[in-house]
Design a protein around this motif. Structure first.
Motif, short mmCIF file in Angstrom:
data_model
loop_
_atom_site.label_atom_id
_atom_site.label_comp_id
_atom_site.label_asym_id
_atom_site.label_seq_id
_atom_site.Cartn_x
_atom_site.Cartn_y
_atom_site.Cartn_z
N VAL A 205 0.84 -1.20 0.00
CA VAL A 205 0.00 0.00 0.00
C VAL A 205 0.88 1.24 0.00
O VAL A 205 0.65 2.19 -0.77
CB VAL A 205 -0.95 0.00 1.21
N PHE A 206 1.90 1.24 0.86
CA PHE A 206 2.79 2.40 0.93
C PHE A 206 3.60 2.55 -0.35
O PHE A 206 3.68 3.64 -0.92
CB PHE A 206 3.73 2.28 2.14
N ALA A 207 4.22 1.45 -0.79
CA ALA A 207 5.09 1.52 -1.96
C ALA A 207 4.31 1.83 -3.22
O ALA A 207 4.77 2.60 -4.08
CB ALA A 207 5.85 0.21 -2.12
N GLY A 208 3.12 1.27 -3.35
CA GLY A 208 2.34 1.48 -4.56
C GLY A 208 1.61 2.79 -4.59
O GLY A 208 1.21 3.26 -5.67
N HIS A 209 1.44 3.41 -3.43
CA HIS A 209 0.69 4.67 -3.36
C HIS A 209 1.62 5.85 -3.14
O HIS A 209 1.73 6.74 -3.99
CB HIS A 209 -0.35 4.56 -2.25
N LYS A 210 2.32 5.86 -2.00
CA LYS A 210 3.08 7.05 -1.62
C LYS A 210 4.19 7.37 -2.62
O LYS A 210 4.36 8.53 -3.01
CB LYS A 210 3.68 6.88 -0.23
N THR A 211 4.97 6.37 -3.00
CA THR A 211 6.11 6.67 -3.86
C THR A 211 5.69 7.13 -5.25
O THR A 211 6.30 8.03 -5.83
CB THR A 211 7.04 5.45 -3.97
N THR A 212 4.63 6.50 -5.80
CA THR A 212 4.18 6.92 -7.12
C THR A 212 3.50 8.28 -7.06
O THR A 212 3.63 9.10 -7.99
CB THR A 212 3.23 5.87 -7.72
N THR A 213 2.77 8.55 -5.99
CA THR A 213 2.19 9.89 -5.79
C THR A 213 3.29 10.94 -5.83
O THR A 213 3.16 11.98 -6.51
CB THR A 213 1.45 9.95 -4.44
N GLN A 354 8.34 17.06 5.23
CA GLN A 354 9.54 16.95 6.04
C GLN A 354 9.67 15.51 6.58
O GLN A 354 9.57 15.25 7.77
CB GLN A 354 9.49 17.95 7.19
N VAL A 355 9.85 14.57 5.66
CA VAL A 355 10.00 13.17 5.99
C VAL A 355 11.23 12.65 5.26
O VAL A 355 11.35 12.81 4.05
CB VAL A 355 8.75 12.35 5.57
N THR A 356 12.13 12.02 5.99
CA THR A 356 13.40 11.60 5.40
C THR A 356 13.22 10.59 4.28
O THR A 356 13.93 10.62 3.27
CB THR A 356 14.31 10.99 6.49
N MET A 357 12.27 9.67 4.43
CA MET A 357 12.17 8.54 3.51
C MET A 357 11.35 8.80 2.26
O MET A 357 11.36 8.00 1.34
CB MET A 357 11.58 7.34 4.25
N PHE A 358 10.61 9.88 2.22
CA PHE A 358 9.80 10.20 1.05
C PHE A 358 10.03 11.65 0.66
O PHE A 358 10.09 12.53 1.52
CB PHE A 358 8.29 10.01 1.34
N ARG A 359 10.13 11.92 -0.65
CA ARG A 359 10.24 13.30 -1.11
C ARG A 359 9.13 13.58 -2.12
O ARG A 359 9.05 12.95 -3.18
CB ARG A 359 11.59 13.59 -1.77
N GLY A 360 8.27 14.54 -1.78
CA GLY A 360 7.20 14.93 -2.67
C GLY A 360 6.53 16.18 -2.14
O GLY A 360 6.65 16.52 -0.95
N PRO A 361 5.83 16.91 -2.99
CA PRO A 361 5.17 18.14 -2.55
C PRO A 361 4.03 17.85 -1.58
O PRO A 361 3.31 16.86 -1.70
CB PRO A 361 4.62 18.73 -3.86
N VAL A 362 3.88 18.75 -0.61
CA VAL A 362 2.72 18.68 0.28
C VAL A 362 1.46 18.96 -0.52
O VAL A 362 0.44 18.29 -0.37
CB VAL A 362 2.87 19.69 1.44
#
Length: 383
Positions: A205-213, A354-362
């Motif tokens: 769920v995290f890998a398929g959603h957060k990273t692609t977002t 401000q999360v070390t493991m994910f980079r993306g716009p708020v």
């Protein structure tokens, strides 16, 4: 914690599963307060996810999951993803302004991964919200207690919902990833380790959603800061694939990952002691001047960008890489063709989580000519 930043060192560490382990090493900045501990105890105990497995166990689990992300299967999803992207844009196309993270970059990947998992479309939105909330656990050391509690509650709610779906698939297997995960978490005696199955499912769920977002958000942001590239993509949608690859290099959604030294290891003239944690900077490796010329420059199709580490390297190379690439290509083509004159709607710099493991716009507030009479917008903000 030790830090590896050069591309050669990062790639070597990721490939070296004998001397560097992927076992769970993340830690909160501080211990959770009793209120948070009480919430987490209502969920499933922390167990090893597939991203924290080492060979040979990882090899066995990964082999079972490869079929769900095979090339033919992923390619067959293009029509459905394109239809979904069009449907999402149609919901706000006439408004002339939107936060693309909330209206498009988030909903598209969560609907896609929900379909692959076997989650009903009516549940997809809830999973997206739970994942967004639960991701805040990664910055829990910086959260006030009430926000930390809410993040834990979302995480536990998602765990229990996944457990129910996994139980249903155990009784009635189907052609979806949840059924594969049940199989992967069942031992030879036929006993299902539900905590492990839930952990595997949560990771997807995290890998398929957060990273692609974040990949989509970063790609659109970079395009809006580079109007010539955006205009070229409008003229030729086939350039979308190159934009995705350059985004993965220039602004990858997972800036780093962690390994643990199994033995004393010397890299260059530095010896990392056995048991030490190593933060492997994928983002830095992608900007290594020894490999990439002018690495801060956004240049889709650049000849030296093909060896980026945006999806990692070695046995843990991102299982969903083909799916993420497909979604990125479809999403960018859809947005640039359907929203003429696309540009940032504010002069304020875009804020990143401000999360070390994910980079993306708020958020990503954009505007366009809703009547289709505009031209490519002017970039605003720093490059």
């Amino acid at each position: 914690m030790w830090v590896a930043a050069r591309q050669a060192d990062v790639a070597a560490i990721l490939r070296d599963t004998d001397r560097f382990s992927s076992r769970l090493t993340t830690m909160s900045v501080k211990e959770p307060p009793p209120e948070v501990v009480a919430v987490l105890r209502r969920g499933f105990p922390r167990t090893t996810s597939i991203i924290h497995l080492d060979p040979p166990e990882h090899t066995s689990v990964r082999r079972k999951m490869n079929a769900a992300f095979g090339a033919e299967r992923i390619a067959s999803l293009e029509g459905a993803i394109s239809t979904l992207a069009d449907q999402l844009v149609a919901l706000f196309e006439a408004e002339g302004r939107a936060d693309l993270m909330a209206r498009f970059c988030g909903p598209l990947p969560v609907a896609v991964i929900a379909g692959i998992l076997g989650v009903s479309p009516t549940d997809a939105g809830r999973f997206g919200q739970w994942a967004d909330d639960a991701a805040r656990l990664l910055m829990s050391g910086h959260l006030p207690t009430d926000a930390w509690v809410r993040a834990a509650e979302s995480f536990v709610t998602m765990q229990h919902h996944l457990a129910g779906l996994l139980s249903a698939r155990r009784s009635a297997p189907a052609d979806n990833l949840l059924s594969v995960l049940v199989q992967a978490a069942t031992d030879p005696s036929g006993q299902l380790d539900m905590a492990k199955a839930v952990s595997y499912a949560t990771a997807f769920v995290f890998a398929g959603h957060k990273t692609t977002t974040d990949l989509l958000g970063n790609a659109v942001h970079l395009l809006l800061l580079h109007p010539d590239t955006l205009a070229a993509l409008v003229r030729d949608p086939s350039l979308a694939a190159a934009v995705v690859e350059e985004t993965l290099r220039r602004d990858c959604p997972v800036p780093g990952t962690t390994r643990v030294a199994n033995v004393d290891v010397t890299i260059g003239d530095v010896t990392i002691p056995k048991g030490a944690r190593v933060f492997v900077l994928l983002g830095s490796a992608n900007h290594d001047e020894a490999v990439v010329e002018a690495p801060a420059r956004f240049e889709p199709g650049r000849p030296d960008g093909g060896e980026h580490l945006g999806f990692g390297r070695g046995v843990h190379f991102c299982l969903g890489a083909p799916l993420a690439r497909l979604q990125g290509r479809v999403a960018l083509s859809t947005l640039t063709q359907r929203l003429p004159g696309l540009h940032l709607a504010s002069d304020r710099p875009v804020q990143f989580r401000q999360v070390t493991m994910f980079r993306g716009p708020v958020s990503l507030d954009v505007a366009w000519d809703a009547k289709g009479q505009g031209t490519t917008g002017t970039a605003r903000g720093p490059s």
